[in-house]
Design a protein around this motif. Structure first.
Motif, short mmCIF file in Angstrom:
data_model
loop_
_atom_site.label_atom_id
_atom_site.label_comp_id
_atom_site.label_asym_id
_atom_site.label_seq_id
_atom_site.Cartn_x
_atom_site.Cartn_y
_atom_site.Cartn_z
N GLN A 99 0.85 -1.18 0.00
CA GLN A 99 0.00 0.00 0.00
C GLN A 99 0.90 1.24 0.00
O GLN A 99 1.53 1.56 1.00
CB GLN A 99 -0.87 -0.07 1.27
CG GLN A 99 -2.18 0.70 1.26
CD GLN A 99 -2.96 0.62 -0.05
OE1 GLN A 99 -2.95 1.56 -0.82
NE2 GLN A 99 -3.65 -0.49 -0.27
N GLY A 100 1.01 1.90 -1.15
CA GLY A 100 1.77 3.17 -1.23
C GLY A 100 3.21 3.06 -0.77
O GLY A 100 3.75 3.97 -0.15
N LEU A 101 3.86 1.93 -1.05
CA LEU A 101 5.22 1.70 -0.58
C LEU A 101 6.20 2.65 -1.27
O LEU A 101 6.28 2.72 -2.49
CB LEU A 101 5.61 0.24 -0.86
CG LEU A 101 6.66 -0.39 0.05
CD1 LEU A 101 6.19 -0.39 1.50
CD2 LEU A 101 6.95 -1.81 -0.40
N THR A 102 6.95 3.40 -0.44
CA THR A 102 7.87 4.41 -0.97
C THR A 102 9.20 4.27 -0.26
O THR A 102 9.25 4.03 0.95
CB THR A 102 7.31 5.82 -0.71
OG1 THR A 102 6.05 5.93 -1.39
CG2 THR A 102 8.24 6.91 -1.22
N LYS A 103 10.28 4.38 -1.02
CA LYS A 103 11.60 4.37 -0.40
C LYS A 103 12.45 5.49 -0.97
O LYS A 103 12.67 5.57 -2.18
CB LYS A 103 12.29 3.02 -0.65
CG LYS A 103 13.76 2.98 -0.21
CD LYS A 103 13.90 3.08 1.30
CE LYS A 103 15.35 3.27 1.71
NZ LYS A 103 15.49 3.41 3.18
N VAL A 104 12.91 6.37 -0.10
CA VAL A 104 13.85 7.41 -0.49
C VAL A 104 15.14 7.15 0.25
O VAL A 104 15.15 7.08 1.48
CB VAL A 104 13.31 8.81 -0.13
CG1 VAL A 104 14.29 9.89 -0.59
CG2 VAL A 104 11.94 9.04 -0.73
N TYR A 105 16.24 6.92 -0.48
CA TYR A 105 17.52 6.66 0.17
C TYR A 105 18.09 7.94 0.76
O TYR A 105 17.70 9.04 0.38
CB TYR A 105 18.51 6.04 -0.81
CG TYR A 105 18.27 4.56 -1.04
CD1 TYR A 105 18.58 3.64 -0.05
CD2 TYR A 105 17.71 4.10 -2.22
CE1 TYR A 105 18.35 2.29 -0.24
CE2 TYR A 105 17.47 2.75 -2.42
CZ TYR A 105 17.80 1.85 -1.43
OH TYR A 105 17.57 0.51 -1.61
N ASN A 106 19.05 7.77 1.69
CA ASN A 106 19.67 8.94 2.33
C ASN A 106 20.26 9.91 1.32
O ASN A 106 20.35 11.11 1.56
CB ASN A 106 20.79 8.48 3.27
CG ASN A 106 20.22 7.77 4.48
OD1 ASN A 106 19.07 8.01 4.84
ND2 ASN A 106 21.00 6.89 5.10
N VAL A 145 15.59 -3.62 3.70
CA VAL A 145 15.65 -2.18 3.47
C VAL A 145 14.41 -1.59 4.15
O VAL A 145 13.31 -2.13 4.00
CB VAL A 145 15.65 -1.85 1.97
CG1 VAL A 145 15.48 -0.37 1.73
CG2 VAL A 145 16.93 -2.35 1.32
N GLN A 146 14.61 -0.53 4.90
CA GLN A 146 13.50 0.06 5.63
C GLN A 146 12.72 1.02 4.72
O GLN A 146 13.28 2.00 4.25
CB GLN A 146 14.08 0.83 6.83
CG GLN A 146 13.06 1.30 7.84
CD GLN A 146 12.35 0.13 8.50
OE1 GLN A 146 12.93 -0.91 8.76
NE2 GLN A 146 11.06 0.28 8.74
N PRO A 147 11.43 0.73 4.42
CA PRO A 147 10.69 1.64 3.55
C PRO A 147 10.47 3.00 4.24
O PRO A 147 10.37 3.07 5.46
CB PRO A 147 9.36 0.92 3.31
CG PRO A 147 9.26 -0.12 4.37
CD PRO A 147 10.64 -0.44 4.82
N THR A 148 10.43 4.05 3.43
CA THR A 148 10.25 5.39 3.99
C THR A 148 8.80 5.61 4.40
O THR A 148 8.52 6.16 5.46
CB THR A 148 10.66 6.46 2.96
OG1 THR A 148 11.91 6.06 2.38
CG2 THR A 148 10.81 7.82 3.59
N SER A 149 7.86 5.16 3.56
CA SER A 149 6.46 5.25 3.94
C SER A 149 5.68 4.18 3.19
O SER A 149 6.21 3.50 2.31
CB SER A 149 5.90 6.64 3.64
OG SER A 149 5.92 6.86 2.25
#
Lengths: 261, 270
Positions: free
Chosen positions: A5-12, A52-56
Motif C-alpha cells: 500500500q503506497g510503498l515508498t523508499k527514499v535513500y539517504n 531495506v527500511q521503507p520510507t512510507s
C-alpha cells in the motif's frame, strides 16, 4: 495474500527508489517483476522483508502489517518470507546442510543452532527438500564446492524450509547459463504450485519470465508502469518500460522443450 | 568521423598525473628531496666511537660460536617457562576480549555509539607501546610475569580487534543478509552469517599474535615484567655473552617454530 500500500523508499542520498507502489498478490500467484537496472526491483522486494527500511507505505502479509513490526515481530514475519538471491548468497564456508537448516533459524533457539542440534523434523525436511532438488548426496559438501545451478537449488531449499507463504526472488537466474536458468525458473514455479506459495520474481530476462509466470509487473524509476498477463507484454509496453529497442525477437514465443530438473 | 575524435587523433597520450594540481605536485617532489638531503646530513657518525665499540661487538658475535646452555640452565629454563605461560595466557585472554570488541568496531554491524567506544579502545591499545604499558604496570604490580601478562593481553586487543573488525567490514554482505532474511536473531546471524566468513582470518591472526607475543615477552623482561627477557638482562649485566647467545638461540628457534606452525595451520584452514 500480500498487499503493498503506497510503498515508498527514499535513500539517504535523496534517490527515490520506489514511489507509491501499490500491489496485491493473492496466495499461489507467481509474479515476475521486470524493469531496467536501477528501477527499484531489488529495493521493492527488500522493503517487503525490511532488509531495506521503507520510507512510507505498508506491506501486509496475511493480515500482518510487516512495516509496523518491532524487532521480535519482524523476525516472526520474516520466517514467512523465503528469499532467494541473485548470487545464491549461500554462506560458502558452511556445508550444504547447514545452509539449508539456516532457514530454520527463526524457529530454533540460539544454543540449539550454535551446536547444530536442529529438531529431527527439520533435519528430515532438509533431506526431503535436498532430495526434491536432486542434491541429497551433496548434503555434507561445503557450499563453495557446488556449481552455480546447484548452489541456487540449495538457496531454494533454504527458502522453502522456512515454510513460507511468500517467496521473494531476486534475479534467480542472472548468474546462470540459459539452460540452468530455465531449470531453476521451472523448479521455483513448480514448487510454488505444489505449496500454494505466492512469489515475486525480479528478472531481467523477459522471455524467460513470459515462459513461466502468470502475471508480470513492470517497474520504471520506482513506479509501476505495467501490470498484466505475460501475453500483454507488447513491444510498446517494453519500450515504455525499458526505452526504444527492437522487441520482436525478445518476446517471440520460445518452445518449451522438456528438460529434467 | 566526429569533431571530438578528429581533435584527438595524432595526439600523444599520457596517463593523467596522480596529483592533478601541478603546484602541489611539484611542491611535494621538491619537499621530499629537501627532506631526504636534510635527514642524511643530520646523521652524526663518530668513527672513533665505532672503532672502540667494534671490539666489544665482535666479542658478542664470537660468543655465538660457543653458546653456554648449561651453567645458567636453571635460570634459562625458568625464564622460558615463564615466557611461554605468559604468551599462551595473554594470547587466549586477549583473543577472548578482542572478539566482542571487533564486532563492535565493525561499522557494518555495530550502531554508531558502540562503534565509537570500541574504536576508542582499539586506538588506546594501539597508541600505548608495550614497553610503556609494562613499565607502568611493573610500577603498579611489582616485578614479575603478571605485569607482562596484562601488558600482552592489552596489546593483543588493539591488534586483533582492529584487524578482525576490518575483515568483518569486508565480508560478503549478501551472505549475511540471506541469514538475516530467514528471521534469525542477532546472535544467530553472527554465528551463521558472519563467523564462517571471518574464521580463517581469526585463526590466522591468532597464530600470528601468539608468535608476536612470544617475541614481545622476551623484550618485556628487560623492564622487569617477567619471562626470558629478565634472564637475558641479567646475563648481559654480568657480561656472560655465552649465556646471552644461548638465550637468543632459544628465542630464535622458538619463534621460527611458531612461524612454521602458524604457516601450516593457515594453509590448512583455507
Amino acid at each position: 495474500m500480500l498487499e503493498l500500500q503506497g510503498l515508498t523508499k527514499v535513500y539517504n542520498t535523496g534517490d527515490k527508489a520506489l514511489s507509491d507502489v501499490t500491489l496485491s498478490i493473492p496466495d499461489g500467484q507467481v509474479v515476475a517483476l521486470i524493469g531496467p537496472s536501477g528501477a527499484g526491483k531489488s529495493t521493492l522486494i527488500r522493503c517487503i522483508n525490511r532488509l531495506v527500511q521503507p520510507t512510507s507505505g505498508s506491506a501486509t502479509l496475511d493480515d500482518v502489517n510487516v512495516t509496523a513490526l518491532g524487532s521480535a515481530g519482524l523476525r516472526k514475519a520474516r520466517r514467512k518470507m523465503g528469499m532467494i538471491f541473485q548470487e545464491y548468497a549461500l554462506v560458502e564456508r558452511l556445508t550444504v546442510m547447514e545452509n539449508v537448516l539456516s532457514g530454520r533459524l527463526g524457529y530454533v533457539g540460539f544454543w540449539r543452532s550454535l551446536f547444530r542440534k536442529f529438531p529431527q523434523k527439520d533435519v528430515d525436511e532438509a533431506y526431503r527438500l535436498l532430495d526434491r532438488v536432486g542434491l541429497l548426496e551433496m548434503a555434507d559438501k561445503r557450499a563453495d564446492a557446488l556449481s552455480g545451478g546447484q548452489r541456487q537449488r540449495v538457496g531454494i531449499c533454504r527458502a522453502l524450509i522456512q515454510d513460507p507463504s511468500l517467496l521473494l526472488v531476486d534475479e534467480p537466474t542472472a548468474s546462470l547459463d540459459p539452460k540452468t536458468s530455465r531449470q531453476i525458473m521451472r523448479l521455483i514455479v513448480e514448487l510454488c504450485t505444489e505449496r500454494g506459495l505466492a512469489a515475486i520474481i525480479n528478472i531481467h530476462d523477459v522471455a524467460l519470465a513470459q515462459m513461466f509466470v502468470q502475471r508480470v509487473v513492470g517497474l520504471k524509476l520506482g513506479v509501476v508502469v505495467f501490470d498484466g498477463g505475460p501475453d500483454d507484454l507488447l513491444p510498446e509496453v517494453l519500450t515504455d518500460i525499458y526505452g526504444e529497442e527492437d522487441w520482436e525477437a525478445t518476446i517471440e514465443k520460445v518452445d518449451d522443450e522438456d528438460e529434467e530438473v | 568521423m566526429s569533431a571530438a575524435l578528429e581533435a584527438k587523433l595524432g595526439q600523444a597520450w599520457k596517463k593523467p598525473p596522480f596529483i592533478s594540481n601541478p603546484v602541489f605536485r611539484w611542491a611535494l617532489f621538491i619537499g621530499t628531496a629537501v627532506y631526504i638531503i636534510a635527514a642524511f646530513s643530520g646523521i652524526e657518525i663518530n668513527l672513533d666511537r665505532i672503532a672502540r665499540g667494534w671490539a666489544r661487538g665482535w666479542e658478542f658475535i664470537k660468543a655465538f660460536t660457543e653458546p653456554d646452555f648449561t651453567s645458567r640452565w636453571k635460570d634459562i629454563y625458568k625464564g622460558i617457562y615463564e615466557s611461554i605461560v605468559m604468551t599462551v595466557a595473554s594470547t587466549v585472554v586477549g583473543i577472548a576480549i578482542s572478539i566482542p570488541i571487533a564486532l563492535g568496531a565493525a561499522r557494518n554491524i555495530a550502531p554508531l555509539p558502540i562503534y565509537l567506544i570500541c574504536r576508542a579502545i582499539v586506538a588506546i591499545s594501539r597508541a600505548l607501546n608495550e614497553i610503556i604499558v609494562a613499565i607502568i604496570l611493573v610500577a603498579i604490580l611489582g616485578f614479575g610475569p603478571l605485569a607482562g601478562f596484562i601488558t600482552l593481553s592489552f596489546a593483543t586487543i588493539g591488534f586483533l580487534a582492529k584487524l578482525l573488525a576490518e575483515d568483518i567490514e569486508n565480508m560478503n554482505k549478501v551472505q549475511a543478509e540471506a541469514i538475516k532474511s530467514t528471521g534469525a536473531s542477532w546472535s544467530q546471524w553472527i554465528n551463521y552469517g558472519v563467523q564462517p566468513q571471518v574464521m580463517p582470518r581469526l585463526i590466522g591472526l591468532s597464530m600470528y599474535r601468539l608468535d608476536i607475543n612470544f617475541r614481545e615477552s622476551a623484550v618485556l623482561g628487560l623492564v622487569g615484567a617477567g619471562g626470558i627477557g629478565g634472564t637475558l638482562n641479567t646475563a648481559f649485566d654480568r657480561y656472560e655473552f655465552d649465556t646471552v647467545a644461548a638465550i637468543l638461540i632459544i628465542i630464535i628457534v622458538t619463534v621460527m617454530f611458531l612461524e612454521y606452525l602458524s604457516g601450516v595451520i593457515r594453509a590448512r584452514i583455507q
